[in-house]
Scaffold this motif. Sequence first.
Motif, PDB file in Angstrom:
ATOM      1  N   GLU A  63     -41.727  28.610 -68.897  1.00 50.20           N
ATOM      2  CA  GLU A  63     -41.153  28.355 -70.212  1.00 50.20           C
ATOM      3  C   GLU A  63     -40.314  27.078 -70.243  1.00 50.20           C
ATOM      4  O   GLU A  63     -40.338  26.321 -71.231  1.00 50.20           O
ATOM      5  CB  GLU A  63     -40.298  29.539 -70.669  1.00 50.20           C
ATOM      6  CG  GLU A  63     -39.786  29.376 -72.091  1.00 50.20           C
ATOM      7  CD  GLU A  63     -38.861  30.497 -72.515  1.00 50.20           C
ATOM      8  OE1 GLU A  63     -38.592  30.607 -73.727  1.00 50.20           O
ATOM      9  OE2 GLU A  63     -38.387  31.252 -71.642  1.00 50.20           O
ATOM     10  N   PRO A  72     -40.939  34.669 -74.436  1.00 52.34           N
ATOM     11  CA  PRO A  72     -41.750  35.089 -73.288  1.00 52.34           C
ATOM     12  C   PRO A  72     -41.804  36.604 -73.181  1.00 52.34           C
ATOM     13  O   PRO A  72     -40.975  37.312 -73.768  1.00 52.34           O
ATOM     14  CB  PRO A  72     -40.990  34.480 -72.096  1.00 52.34           C
ATOM     15  CG  PRO A  72     -39.568  34.421 -72.551  1.00 52.34           C
ATOM     16  CD  PRO A  72     -39.632  34.130 -74.036  1.00 52.34           C
ATOM     17  N   ARG A  89     -41.825  25.036 -73.256  1.00 58.56           N
ATOM     18  CA  ARG A  89     -41.244  25.339 -74.565  1.00 58.56           C
ATOM     19  C   ARG A  89     -40.940  24.091 -75.414  1.00 58.56           C
ATOM     20  O   ARG A  89     -41.299  24.073 -76.608  1.00 58.56           O
ATOM     21  CB  ARG A  89     -39.985  26.193 -74.421  1.00 58.56           C
ATOM     22  CG  ARG A  89     -39.417  26.615 -75.774  1.00 58.56           C
ATOM     23  CD  ARG A  89     -38.243  27.563 -75.659  1.00 58.56           C
ATOM     24  NE  ARG A  89     -37.741  27.917 -76.972  1.00 58.56           N
ATOM     25  CZ  ARG A  89     -38.253  28.870 -77.758  1.00 58.56           C
ATOM     26  NH1 ARG A  89     -39.285  29.578 -77.340  1.00 58.56           N
ATOM     27  NH2 ARG A  89     -37.750  29.119 -78.945  1.00 58.56           N
ATOM     28  N   TYR A 149     -46.848  31.264 -69.491  1.00 58.66           N
ATOM     29  CA  TYR A 149     -45.736  30.799 -70.322  1.00 58.66           C
ATOM     30  C   TYR A 149     -44.419  31.426 -69.864  1.00 58.66           C
ATOM     31  O   TYR A 149     -43.381  30.752 -69.803  1.00 58.66           O
ATOM     32  CB  TYR A 149     -45.971  31.122 -71.790  1.00 58.66           C
ATOM     33  CG  TYR A 149     -44.879  30.594 -72.704  1.00 58.66           C
ATOM     34  CD1 TYR A 149     -44.893  29.269 -73.125  1.00 58.66           C
ATOM     35  CD2 TYR A 149     -43.831  31.409 -73.126  1.00 58.66           C
ATOM     36  CE1 TYR A 149     -43.890  28.761 -73.943  1.00 58.66           C
ATOM     37  CE2 TYR A 149     -42.817  30.920 -73.944  1.00 58.66           C
ATOM     38  CZ  TYR A 149     -42.853  29.594 -74.348  1.00 58.66           C
ATOM     39  OH  TYR A 149     -41.853  29.102 -75.151  1.00 58.66           O
TER      40      TYR A 149
END
Length: 323
Positions: free
Chosen positions: A275, A302, A279, A271
Amino acid sequence: MSMLLGGFDIGGTKCAAVLGVAEDGRVNIAEKRSFPTPETAEATIGWFCEAMADMQRVAGGAGPLQAIGISCGGPLDSRRGLVLSPPNLPGWDRIDVVTPLKERFGVPVALQNDANACALAEWRWGAGRGASDVVFLTFGTGMGAGLILNGKLYSGANDMAGEVGHMRLEPDGPVGYGKAGSFEGFCSGGGIARLGRLMAEAHIRGGGRTAFCRGLEQLDAVTAKTIFEAAAAGDALALKVVDAVGTRLGRGLAVLVDLLNPERIVIGSIYARQEALLRPIVMEALASEALPISLQACEIVPSGLGESVGDAASLSVALQALE
């Protein structure tokens, strides 16, 4: 006040010994040694002792060693300092890793599983600083969680708290943690690769094409990394894989938000690196699943320590040993 801390990270293929200085809410790595994991527990402990003694000599003026922390995959018994046959460490059956280090170095020594250790590190020095209720998700080779609740590490009745990867999110799907459709099946490096292979095979057999797998003979070469690279370049099937992963990650987070009501969820590894792609999908799924009042109180961020979280993890366990 600065403190010299030792760390020992035990992995299935590689071990690391770390010497770090903790001061003013941060930690600095002074020395580090890595080595392929020896065949026996006895040899591994012996290697660490020699590496730590050598690093102390090199560090010289950093002061006396205050404590040692050990980070290792579970299952384990942190109270008695025992490693209990982790799947990636064959032969490590009820191995006492704490006592030999106490006897050799004469300082407090503590053991924690790797997800808990990472949670402590992020809480003390990373993206969890300043919060009293923090969940850390590994989201790397596997999917595990470390829980900081009311300002304390929560490890459960027998060190098994936080095994979120075993939760089933779908009736079927890629296998992770020995369970099809599990959180780890959808949200781990191996799980994403397996999902990508399943989707690519069906797509190719139906006459489609995808950048991350040019033909059926390339299925075994598909990895989470190649899928995300193709998604970043706009490949349609790769984007579908990422959407499936992000949606399940959001649903898994919703369970944690509703159950634990944390201030912050810190997500590491995949992640933290992906991201931008994940996200928007994660937050859409999370908003549709979680209780709004609980979600309003929770930040999804994160890892603040990034790729160095593994080094800081064992040092955070050493700091806990002092406390």
